[in-house]
Design an enzyme around this catalytic site. Structure first.
Site, PDB file in Angstrom:
ATOM      1  N   ASP A   1       0.967  -1.086   0.155  1.00  7.89           N
ATOM      2  CA  ASP A   1       0.134   0.031  -0.055  1.00  7.89           C
ATOM      3  C   ASP A   1       0.745   1.294  -0.025  1.00  7.89           C
ATOM      4  O   ASP A   1       2.064   0.973   0.410  1.00  7.89           O
ATOM      5  CB  ASP A   1      -0.656  -0.027   1.112  1.00  7.89           C
ATOM      6  CG  ASP A   1      -2.038   1.376   1.345  1.00  7.89           C
ATOM      7  OD1 ASP A   1      -2.796   0.859   0.379  1.00  7.89           O
ATOM      8  OD2 ASP A   1      -1.852   2.137   2.194  1.00  7.89           O
TER       9      ASP A   1
ATOM     10  N   GLU B   1       1.913  -0.370  -5.343  1.00  3.67           N
ATOM     11  CA  GLU B   1       0.958   0.793  -5.555  1.00  3.67           C
ATOM     12  C   GLU B   1       1.662   1.935  -5.336  1.00  3.67           C
ATOM     13  O   GLU B   1       2.516   2.504  -4.409  1.00  3.67           O
ATOM     14  CB  GLU B   1      -0.126   1.156  -4.247  1.00  3.67           C
ATOM     15  CG  GLU B   1      -1.069   1.998  -4.948  1.00  3.67           C
ATOM     16  CD  GLU B   1      -2.258   2.586  -4.037  1.00  3.67           C
ATOM     17  OE1 GLU B   1      -3.666   2.735  -4.299  1.00  3.67           O
ATOM     18  OE2 GLU B   1      -2.128   2.432  -2.450  1.00  3.67           O
TER      19      GLU B   1
END
Length: 564
Positions: free
Chosen positions: A215, A271
């Protein structure tokens, strides 16, 4: 490793180690997947509940699940009464880790029994049983921030050990906030990067997971506070005088993970952006092994489908694996994780049903969530499907359901089972078709030897600003040759197909048709039904033509012309 509670029986489990080009990823929330009453299982909302529903994923054609955060997190972070829905706001998504080496206890049917050890066992059962069905397990991990908030947040762990080591701090003790969540983990400090790599190795070696999605991974490339290249690398290098948070071309943490004998052998997906404005899609430091959530693919596909000017050429690049992003750096089409929808944002159904977000239920005056959705009411790379999109799950236009432990986020099995859920059939057939086509999962970017672009006339593609039509034919060792076209105009078109002497194009997919004629599958249609459907096209195909309705896509397959 000493285990006082006994060994877990892995029953001979070994990593599947699929080539990444063959993956079809399914982003899943463990609790949300089976918590709805319609799941009708023994352990709803748990790791064991997922096990009970793994056959659904097998039927869908999924061979890899990406679990939203399963490390223990603070679910009460946003706890407050929500007067809009009459329930309580919770941290449902889980991006607020408290215990990095522990599975989320609430996702275990045993809860805190046996001091939480049974939760470890249940997570292992999920991985083991997924592997038995040929499904890899990836984890969405959050190392960009922790649950301790900003300088005024709670003291749970790292803050009580050493603030200046574990967090990026300004000179007066304020917290840098590149994560948008109050703090930024000091990832490239030697102590912190060792902690992160130890954690990842634990989940691979002890829990048998197959890889990770990181993330806001761009934070993992930022320089640490109190940056000291001599301390980090052993010698002075470029960047000795970097300020806190500056991007590093060779971040020590990514270097460490990429060259670790355990971690370099698993899937690593970034990401490649953060909330501090560092956007690295196509440019994330990768050591040849990292893949990326391709945010540009998401945005371009949405824009082309909704009819934005000047997008047809960019859309074609996406279909070929985004070579413009990944080829120069030495990566492959499978380093692009292609998705149109994910947990944060509209569902696939809502993407084509709402012009604007409808987030009132969050209790924040509709001010939260992304405003730029490229939504409209109306190839290559690794595909990722978001949980529920296979039956058309709707969140009522809410594109930021982080706080809802309710029907908005729950997979609704009754909707999937309804006869009206024809989209599920379509999704199953499409994943099967992709597996069967060698040309849709190439190990390298396609060239003109294999791929030819077309417009409404063969060999004459239209890359003009106002183009709403993209088509190509692709040589395929399994299918012979396939023809794929997209018409995102509000007008129908009649296209001329490429001439293939002694062969004839036959329709397979036409999204403008009602089910089951949208996908002419041999195993789901009687031969008479299929023959009748093809006869309806015959007068066009006899002339090497095909009619495409507005907002539709087609797949044709080349067959020998037995009538020639």
């Amino acid at each position: 490793m000493w285990r006082p509670w006994g060994e877990f029986d892995w029953e001979g489990d070994l990593p599947l180690k699929y080539p990444q080009r063959d993956l079809i990823i399914y982003e899943m929330h463990v609790r949300g997947f089976t918590r709805h009453d319609s799941s009708r299982i023994n352990y709803p909302g748990t790791y064991l509940g997922v096990v009970e529903k793994l056959d659904h994923l097998k039927e869908l054609g999924i061979n890899c699940i990406e679990l939203m955060p399963c490390q223990d997190f603070n679910e009460l972070e946003y706890f407050s009464y929500n007067s809009v829905l009459g329930d309580y706001k919770m941290n449902f998504w889980g991006y607020s880790t408290t215990s990095f080496f522990s599975p989320m206890l609430r996702y275990s049917s045993a809860g805190i029994d046996n001091c939480g050890r049974d939760a470890i066992k249940e997570f292992k059962i999920l991985v083991r049983e997924a592997h038995k069905r040929g499904i890899e397990v990836l984890m969405d991990v959050v190392f960009n921030h922790t649950a301790e908030g900003n300088e005024n947040g709670p003291t749970l762990s790292f803050r009580g050990v050493d603030n200046s080591v574990y967090y990026m701090l300004a000179p007066k003790g304020e917290f840098y906030n590149y994560s948008g969540c109050g703090n930024t983990f000091n990832c490239n400090h030697p102590v912190v990067r060792q902690f992160i790599s130890d954690c990842l190795r634990y989940w691979v070696q002890e829990m048998h997971v197959d890889g990770f999605r990181f993330d806001l991974a761009s934070i993992l490339t930022r320089s640490s506070s109190l940056w000291d290249a001599v301390n980090v690398y052993g010698n002075p290098i470029e960047g000795d005088f970097l300020t806190t948070g500056s991007p590093l071309s060779s971040p020590p943490l990514i270097d460490m993970i990429s060259n670790d004998p355990i971690l370099r052998g698993v899937k690593l997906i970034a990401e490649a952006w953060d909330t501090g404005g560092l956007y690295q899609v196509g440019a994330f430091p990768h050591w040849g092994i990292w893949s990326e959530w391709n945010g540009q693919y998401r945005d371009i596909v949405r824009q082309f489908i909704k009819g934005t000017d000047g997008i047809s050429g960019a859309f074609a690049e996406c279909l070929c694996g985004s070579a413009n992003l990944y080829q120069v750096g030495g990566r492959k089409p499978w380093n692009s994780i292609n998705f149109v929808c994910a947990h944060d944002g509209f569902t696939l159904s809502d993407l084509v049903a709402y012009n604007n977000k409808q987030n009132v239920a969050n209790g924040e005056g509709n001010n939260d969530g992304e405003n730029h959705n490229n939504s409209w009411n109306c190839g290559q790379g690794v595909p990722m499907i978001c949980m529920g999109d296979e039956y058309g799950h709707t969140k009522g236009g809410n594109n930021n359901t982080y706080c809802h432990d309710n029907y908005l986020n729950y997979f609704q099995w009754d909707k999937k089972d309804e006869s009206s859920s024809d989209f599920f059939r379509f999704c199953c057939l499409m994943t099967k078709f992709r597996r069967e086509c060698e040309s849709l999962g190439l190990n390298d970017f396609p060239t003109a030897d294999r791929l030819q672009w077309h417009g409404q006339t063969p060999g004459v593609p239209d890359w003009s600003v106002t183009s709403r039509f993209v088509a190509f034919s692709m040589m395929d060792s399994a299918k012979g040759e396939i023809f794929i076209a997209f018409n995102t105009s509000h007008l129908p078109v009649t296209i001329t197909l490429p001439e293939r002497l002694g062969y004839r194009w036959e329709p397979l997919v036409d999204t403008s048709k009602p089910t089951p004629f949208d996908f002419l599958s041999d195993d789901l249609l009687t031969s008479s039904e299929r023959d009748l459907a093809i006869k309806q096209y015959a007068h066009f195909l006899d002339s090497n033509l095909y009619p495409m309705l507005s907002y539709s896509s087609i797949i044709l397959v080349l067959h020998p012309d037995n009538s020639a």
